[in-house]
Design a protein around this motif. Structure first.
Motif, PDB file in Angstrom:
ATOM      1  N   LEU A  21      12.934  48.004  22.111  1.00  0.00           N
ATOM      2  CA  LEU A  21      14.188  47.958  21.565  1.00  0.00           C
ATOM      3  C   LEU A  21      15.108  48.805  22.271  1.00  0.00           C
ATOM      4  O   LEU A  21      14.845  50.008  22.646  1.00  0.00           O
ATOM      5  CB  LEU A  21      14.376  48.300  20.337  1.00  0.00           C
ATOM      6  CG  LEU A  21      15.874  48.297  19.777  1.00  0.00           C
ATOM      7  CD1 LEU A  21      15.797  47.316  18.478  1.00  0.00           C
ATOM      8  CD2 LEU A  21      16.621  49.342  19.343  1.00  0.00           C
ATOM      9  N   GLY A 119      18.499  49.478  15.081  1.00  0.00           N
ATOM     10  CA  GLY A 119      18.513  47.902  14.816  1.00  0.00           C
ATOM     11  C   GLY A 119      18.901  47.387  13.667  1.00  0.00           C
ATOM     12  O   GLY A 119      19.327  46.304  13.559  1.00  0.00           O
ATOM     13  N   TYR A 125      19.189  40.113  17.434  1.00  0.00           N
ATOM     14  CA  TYR A 125      18.615  40.671  18.563  1.00  0.00           C
ATOM     15  C   TYR A 125      18.366  39.600  19.563  1.00  0.00           C
ATOM     16  O   TYR A 125      17.903  38.473  19.648  1.00  0.00           O
ATOM     17  CB  TYR A 125      17.143  41.104  18.184  1.00  0.00           C
ATOM     18  CG  TYR A 125      16.894  42.174  16.888  1.00  0.00           C
ATOM     19  CD1 TYR A 125      17.816  43.297  16.869  1.00  0.00           C
ATOM     20  CD2 TYR A 125      16.208  42.101  16.170  1.00  0.00           C
ATOM     21  CE1 TYR A 125      17.893  44.101  15.785  1.00  0.00           C
ATOM     22  CE2 TYR A 125      15.994  42.906  15.136  1.00  0.00           C
ATOM     23  CZ  TYR A 125      16.937  44.063  14.962  1.00  0.00           C
ATOM     24  OH  TYR A 125      16.667  44.832  13.949  1.00  0.00           O
ATOM     25  N   ARG A 144      18.310  38.944  12.200  1.00  0.00           N
ATOM     26  CA  ARG A 144      17.901  40.025  11.546  1.00  0.00           C
ATOM     27  C   ARG A 144      17.599  39.558  10.088  1.00  0.00           C
ATOM     28  O   ARG A 144      18.859  39.145   9.533  1.00  0.00           O
ATOM     29  CB  ARG A 144      18.656  41.395  11.716  1.00  0.00           C
ATOM     30  CG  ARG A 144      17.825  42.422  10.982  1.00  0.00           C
ATOM     31  CD  ARG A 144      18.828  43.789  11.004  1.00  0.00           C
ATOM     32  NE  ARG A 144      18.392  44.598  10.384  1.00  0.00           N
ATOM     33  CZ  ARG A 144      17.310  45.480  10.561  1.00  0.00           C
ATOM     34  NH1 ARG A 144      16.516  45.225  11.481  1.00  0.00           N
ATOM     35  NH2 ARG A 144      16.925  46.571   9.557  1.00  0.00           N
TER      36      ARG A 144
END
Length: 148
Positions: A21, A119, A125, A144
């Motif tokens: 990430l 996140g 994403y 998400r």
């Protein structure tokens, strides 16, 4: 960054190759008259979280743009300070006489200290394949999932 600092899992080779990430942020201003030089980016506590990391004093690390060994020799750029919506980029541990190799409008990738916290602030994403010939090309978008 915290997972690497605490050896939460075994790594082979460069542990940064295992960080999945990153947060993409834009450089908004340069402060070239400061010693050390600094840059303002459009990501702060709301994006990166406020949790420290035991291995360095900062809130995120710029991913390398070039050979990894260059960062070892010349030092890495970290998010040295943060406010709610902005962060300050500077060389880790000084770099008083060095020019910060950034420009206004440039997008930078930041490894956050804690991926879960960073996140959680996003609804999507954007997935890239950093090992491909086009490492910045979005190949998929993941929505998400929220709720327990």
């Amino acid at each position: 960054m915290q997972q690497i600092a605490t050896n939460a899992r075994p790594f082979q080779g460069d542990p940064h190759n295992s960080i999945a990430l990153t947060v993409l942020a834009e450089v908004r201003s340069l402060y070239l008259d400061r010693k050390p030089q600094e840059a303002l980016m459009a990501a702060g506590t709301l994006v990166l979280g406020r949790e420290p990391c035991k291995s360095y004093s900062g809130w995120g690390v710029l991913t390398p743009d070039g050979p990894e060994e260059d960062q070892v020799t010349n030092g890495r750029i970290v998010v040295s300070r943060i406010s709610q919506e902005h962060g300050i980029l500077s060389f880790e541990n000084g770099g008083l006489d060095r020019a910060l190799p950034l420009c206004v409008g440039q997008n930078v990738r930041i490894w956050p200290n804690h991926a879960c916290i960073a996140g959680a602030g996003f609804n999507w994403y954007f997935i890239v394949d950093s090992s491909s010939k086009s490492p910045n090309r979005v190949i998929d978008i993941w929505v998400r999932w929220r709720g327990w």
